[in-house]
Design a protein around this motif. Structure first.
Motif, mmCIF file in Angstrom:
data_model
loop_
_atom_site.group_PDB
_atom_site.id
_atom_site.type_symbol
_atom_site.label_atom_id
_atom_site.label_comp_id
_atom_site.label_asym_id
_atom_site.label_seq_id
_atom_site.Cartn_x
_atom_site.Cartn_y
_atom_site.Cartn_z
ATOM 1 N N ALA A 116 3.236 -19.098 -36.111
ATOM 2 C CA ALA A 116 2.841 -20.087 -35.288
ATOM 3 C C ALA A 116 3.298 -18.356 -33.908
ATOM 4 O O ALA A 116 4.465 -17.998 -33.998
ATOM 5 C CB ALA A 116 3.904 -20.965 -34.590
ATOM 6 N N LEU A 121 -0.576 -22.249 -34.736
ATOM 7 C CA LEU A 121 -0.996 -21.701 -35.494
ATOM 8 C C LEU A 121 -1.944 -21.111 -36.812
ATOM 9 O O LEU A 121 -3.013 -22.067 -36.325
ATOM 10 C CB LEU A 121 -0.271 -23.766 -36.016
ATOM 11 C CG LEU A 121 0.186 -23.457 -37.403
ATOM 12 C CD1 LEU A 121 1.449 -23.067 -37.945
ATOM 13 C CD2 LEU A 121 0.467 -24.931 -38.366
ATOM 14 N N ILE A 145 8.154 -24.001 -39.874
ATOM 15 C CA ILE A 145 7.484 -24.183 -40.473
ATOM 16 C C ILE A 145 7.354 -24.884 -42.102
ATOM 17 O O ILE A 145 8.005 -23.881 -42.396
ATOM 18 C CB ILE A 145 5.697 -23.077 -40.494
ATOM 19 C CG1 ILE A 145 5.343 -22.939 -38.926
ATOM 20 C CG2 ILE A 145 4.670 -23.720 -41.343
ATOM 21 C CD1 ILE A 145 4.768 -21.567 -38.430
ATOM 22 N N VAL A 157 5.667 -29.157 -39.278
ATOM 23 C CA VAL A 157 5.739 -28.252 -38.318
ATOM 24 C C VAL A 157 6.994 -28.864 -37.813
ATOM 25 O O VAL A 157 6.965 -29.580 -36.983
ATOM 26 C CB VAL A 157 4.678 -27.448 -37.308
ATOM 27 C CG1 VAL A 157 4.529 -26.961 -36.202
ATOM 28 C CG2 VAL A 157 3.525 -27.509 -38.090
#
Length: 162
Positions: A116, A121, A145, A157
């Protein structure tokens, strides 16, 4: 050698060899001990990549603890030999212009990686040869993550208010 670091931000134990430890820092890189922290040595392989000592995240594969993953000011780096040698992965958003905020990987297929760069993402299924952007409903910055250990189709996330 004793660990001499100004900014210790993480300690990781090899799940298959409890005598092996990795200490991560915010400015100096990654240190490794093979004798339960009596002696630490810096992983010099990272120094080959200017800017990689400024670590943002460090992850170790529990399936294969020799596989290490680092998000740094330089980009996304991977080692498959316990930190001796490192490879800089090409990123969709470009290495030098990207501030990676989180990294992750599928524990059963390490060709499937995630990163990210704030609110976006990214995912690769071919070890960084190609990337796709995953659309997630998110107004906050992505800071963690995690791919599920039992079902790699589930990706968690973590976000921040910043």
């Amino acid at each position: 050698k004793k660990l001499k670091a100004r900014t210790l931000n993480g300690l990781f134990i090899n799940p298959k060899n409890s005598e092996e430890l990795y200490a991560t820092t915010g400015l100096e890189g990654v240190f490794k001990s093979s004798d339960v922290s009596r002696n630490f040595g810096i992983l010099h392989g990272l120094k080959k990549f200017k800017g990689s000592e400024a670590l943002l995240q460090f992850k170790m594969s529990f399936q294969n603890p020799l596989h290490l993953f680092v998000a740094s000011a330089l980009g996304f780096l991977v080692s498959k030999d316990g930190g001796g040698n490192w490879e800089l992965l090409p990123l969709l958003s470009g290495n030098s212009s990207t501030k990676i905020t989180a990294i992750g990987f599928n524990p059963f297929n390490e060709k499937e990686l995630y990163y990210a760069d704030g609110k976006a993402l990214y995912k690769t299924i071919d070890y960084g040869a190609s990337w796709s952007i995953l659309d997630i409903p998110n107004n906050r910055g992505i800071v963690k993550i995690l791919v599920d250990d039992f079902d790699p189709n589930i990706v968690y996330v973590g976000t921040s208010n910043e």
